[in-house]
Design a protein around this motif. Structure first.
Motif, PDB file in Angstrom:
ATOM      1  N   VAL A  34       0.744   5.614   0.029  1.00 11.96           N
ATOM      2  CA  VAL A  34      -0.073   6.804   0.234  1.00 11.96           C
ATOM      3  C   VAL A  34      -0.116   7.576  -1.090  1.00 11.96           C
ATOM      4  CG1 VAL A  34       0.531   6.917   2.654  1.00 11.96           C
ATOM      5  CG2 VAL A  34       1.881   8.191   0.985  1.00 11.96           C
ATOM      6  N   THR A  35      -1.136   8.387  -1.216  1.00 10.05           N
ATOM      7  CA  THR A  35      -1.285   9.172  -2.443  1.00 10.05           C
ATOM      8  C   THR A  35      -1.160  10.655  -2.131  1.00 10.05           C
ATOM      9  OG1 THR A  35      -3.687   9.216  -2.157  1.00 10.05           O
ATOM     10  CG2 THR A  35      -2.774   7.449  -3.510  1.00 10.05           C
TER      11      THR A  35
ATOM     12  N   SER B 197       1.111  17.510   6.672  1.00 10.76           N
ATOM     13  CA  SER B 197       0.494  17.858   5.386  1.00 10.76           C
ATOM     14  C   SER B 197      -0.328  19.137   5.472  1.00 10.76           C
ATOM     15  CB  SER B 197      -0.391  16.705   4.900  1.00 10.76           C
ATOM     16  OG  SER B 197      -1.379  16.396   5.878  1.00 10.76           O
TER      17      SER B 197
ATOM     18  N   THR C 113      -3.042  16.157  -0.839  1.00  4.95           N
ATOM     19  CA  THR C 113      -3.426  14.829  -0.352  1.00  4.95           C
ATOM     20  C   THR C 113      -4.662  14.966   0.498  1.00  4.95           C
ATOM     21  OG1 THR C 113      -2.694  12.897   0.909  1.00  4.95           O
ATOM     22  CG2 THR C 113      -1.953  15.038   1.688  1.00  4.95           C
ATOM     23  N   ASN C 114      -5.449  13.887   0.539  1.00  2.00           N
ATOM     24  CA  ASN C 114      -6.621  13.862   1.421  1.00  2.00           C
ATOM     25  C   ASN C 114      -6.363  12.977   2.645  1.00  2.00           C
ATOM     26  OD1 ASN C 114      -6.587  11.371   0.270  1.00  2.00           O
ATOM     27  ND2 ASN C 114      -8.581  11.543  -0.758  1.00  2.00           N
ATOM     28  N   GLN C 115      -5.092  12.647   2.880  1.00  2.00           N
ATOM     29  CA  GLN C 115      -4.715  11.829   4.025  1.00  2.00           C
ATOM     30  C   GLN C 115      -3.925  12.667   5.040  1.00  2.00           C
ATOM     31  OE1 GLN C 115      -3.040   8.710   1.136  1.00  2.00           O
ATOM     32  NE2 GLN C 115      -3.696   7.448   2.872  1.00  2.00           N
ATOM     33  N   ASP C 116      -3.981  12.220   6.270  1.00  2.00           N
ATOM     34  CA  ASP C 116      -3.255  12.912   7.339  1.00  2.00           C
ATOM     35  C   ASP C 116      -1.818  12.379   7.359  1.00  2.00           C
ATOM     36  OD1 ASP C 116      -2.553  14.425   9.480  1.00  2.00           O
ATOM     37  OD2 ASP C 116      -3.541  13.157  10.984  1.00  2.00           O
ATOM     38  N   LEU C 117      -0.920  13.090   6.707  1.00  2.00           N
ATOM     39  CA  LEU C 117       0.442  12.605   6.516  1.00  2.00           C
ATOM     40  C   LEU C 117       1.458  13.606   7.051  1.00  2.00           C
ATOM     41  CD1 LEU C 117       0.136  11.425   2.793  1.00  2.00           C
ATOM     42  CD2 LEU C 117      -0.222  10.053   4.861  1.00  2.00           C
TER      43      LEU C 117
ATOM     44  N   TRP D  35       6.862  10.565   2.166  1.00  2.00           N
ATOM     45  CA  TRP D  35       5.880  10.459   3.237  1.00  2.00           C
ATOM     46  C   TRP D  35       6.490   9.644   4.371  1.00  2.00           C
ATOM     47  CZ3 TRP D  35       4.111   5.382   4.286  1.00  2.00           C
ATOM     48  CH2 TRP D  35       3.256   5.286   5.381  1.00  2.00           C
TER      49      TRP D  35
ATOM     50  N   ASN E 144       0.834  -1.211   0.000  1.00  2.00           N
ATOM     51  CA  ASN E 144       0.000   0.000   0.000  1.00  2.00           C
ATOM     52  C   ASN E 144       0.860   1.249   0.000  1.00  2.00           C
ATOM     53  OD1 ASN E 144      -2.307  -1.638   0.205  1.00  2.00           O
ATOM     54  ND2 ASN E 144      -2.079  -1.731   2.443  1.00  2.00           N
TER      55      ASN E 144
END
Length: 341
Positions: free
Chosen positions: A284-285, A324, A304-308, A340, A282
């Motif tokens: 991250v994007t 992020s 990004t729409n992830q908490d990175l 990341w 997997n």
């Protein structure tokens, strides 16, 4: 007396004047004491005693009460009736030798992997043949009268050391705690993900009874069955790895000064655990442009729409890590590398 010629002639006549009896008491002729000693003369009579010390000071006590002795040299004790009596006082002398108190400490001198321990009285160069040792357990029972103690229980213990040829020093025994031996600890391992490109995986080591663990050894089990000892990670509670595999951490207690070296010479093993680290498929994007044209400085954040969290390597080699939700200041010309984490 007149003779026949009326002359005076002397005559000798003897008669006895009875003497009074003296009071009776007993004391030692010589005393070896440590610091001070309470002397109680032995008597069955109702007496009063006066102690005269070498420096001339006096102390008066009735029979049965102690006279405090704390000087070296010749002492005198005078005993006389406490009430009116036909008995005469008695005076006796005795010598006092002052003995230095024993300096000592209870120390742990040996422990094995099964929790068996040996304690010893550290007497700092004194001859043990001239000393008396008394060890007390948690119940105040005498459990040893030698220089060493091999306890079979735990709790609050005490050690008293006195000179053989003197009265006891008025010093309390030294207390020390014998804890329950720790023969096993729980080891837990946790790891972050190992990604194909980066970042590396971080394995964290945690254990119960941390203070008992002196050494940590790491190993990796390869797919081929080979076992690699990772000496570069010795005693680390957190390691970073790039190679997938099964990682094992072992906790040891190694204290050579008390003989706690274990059968292999590296200590007593307390616990171990392992964790498998695989490359995660997997990813991250996030989006960044291939090129950017900026004027002096530019605030930039990957999409990004992830908490990175991101680590950026600047063209000059500087590394900056931010969340992020934060922006990076781009102020150099060249290639920026985003990772990341």
């Amino acid at each position: 007396m007149l003779d026949l010629d009326s002359c005076t002639a002397p005559r000798k006549e003897y008669f006895e004047i009875p003497g009074k009896n003296q009071v009776q008491f007993s004391i030692p002729s010589e005393l070896s004491i440590c610091q001070s000693f309470d002397l109680v003369p032995t008597t069955s009579e109702n007496l009063e005693f006066t102690l005269i010390a070498p420096d001339g000071t006096q102390e008066v006590k009735p029979a049965g009460e102690p006279l405090v002795i704390n000087q070296a040299g010749k002492h005198k004790i005078i005993g006389k009736p406490l009430t009116a009596s036909d008995l005469c006082p008695t005076s006796k002398e005795f010598n006092v030798v002052l003995v230095d108190p024993v300096e000592f400490e209870p120390i742990l001198v040996r422990e094995d992997c099964f929790g068996n321990r040996t304690y010893e009285a550290e007497i700092f160069g004194r001859d043990p043949e001239n000393l008396l040792f008394t060890w007390y357990n948690e119940k105040d029972e005498i459990v040893s009268e030698g220089i060493q103690l091999i306890p079979i229980s735990t709790g609050l213990f005490k050690l008293d050391v006195q000179s053989k040829n003197s009265e006891a020093c008025p010093i309390p025994p030294k207390e020390f705690i014998i804890q329950e031996p720790v023969l096993e600890v729980e080891v837990s391992l946790s790891s972050t993900k190992l990604c194909e490109l980066k970042p590396s995986a971080t394995i964290s080591f945690e254990t119960t009874f941390e203070e008992e663990v002196t050494d940590i050894y790491w190993r990796r089990f390869e797919e081929s069955g080979e076992i690699t000892l990772l000496l570069e990670f010795k005693d680390s509670t957190q390691i970073t790895v790039d190679v997938p595999g099964i990682y094992e951490a072992s906790a040891f207690s190694f204290i050579p000064e008390i003989g706690k070296v274990g059968p292999t010479g590296i200590g007593c093993e307390l616990g171990r655990n392992s964790i498998e680290v695989d490359v995660t498929p997997n990813r991250v994007t996030f989006q960044i442009p291939e090129t950017l044209s900026i004027c002096e400085t530019y605030e930039f954040s990957p999409e990004t729409n992830q908490d990175l969290d991101f680590t950026v390597t600047y063209p000059d080699g500087e590394i900056v890590t931010k969340a992020s939700t934060e922006t990076f200041i781009l102020n150099q010309e060249g290639i920026y590398t985003f990772f990341w984490i």
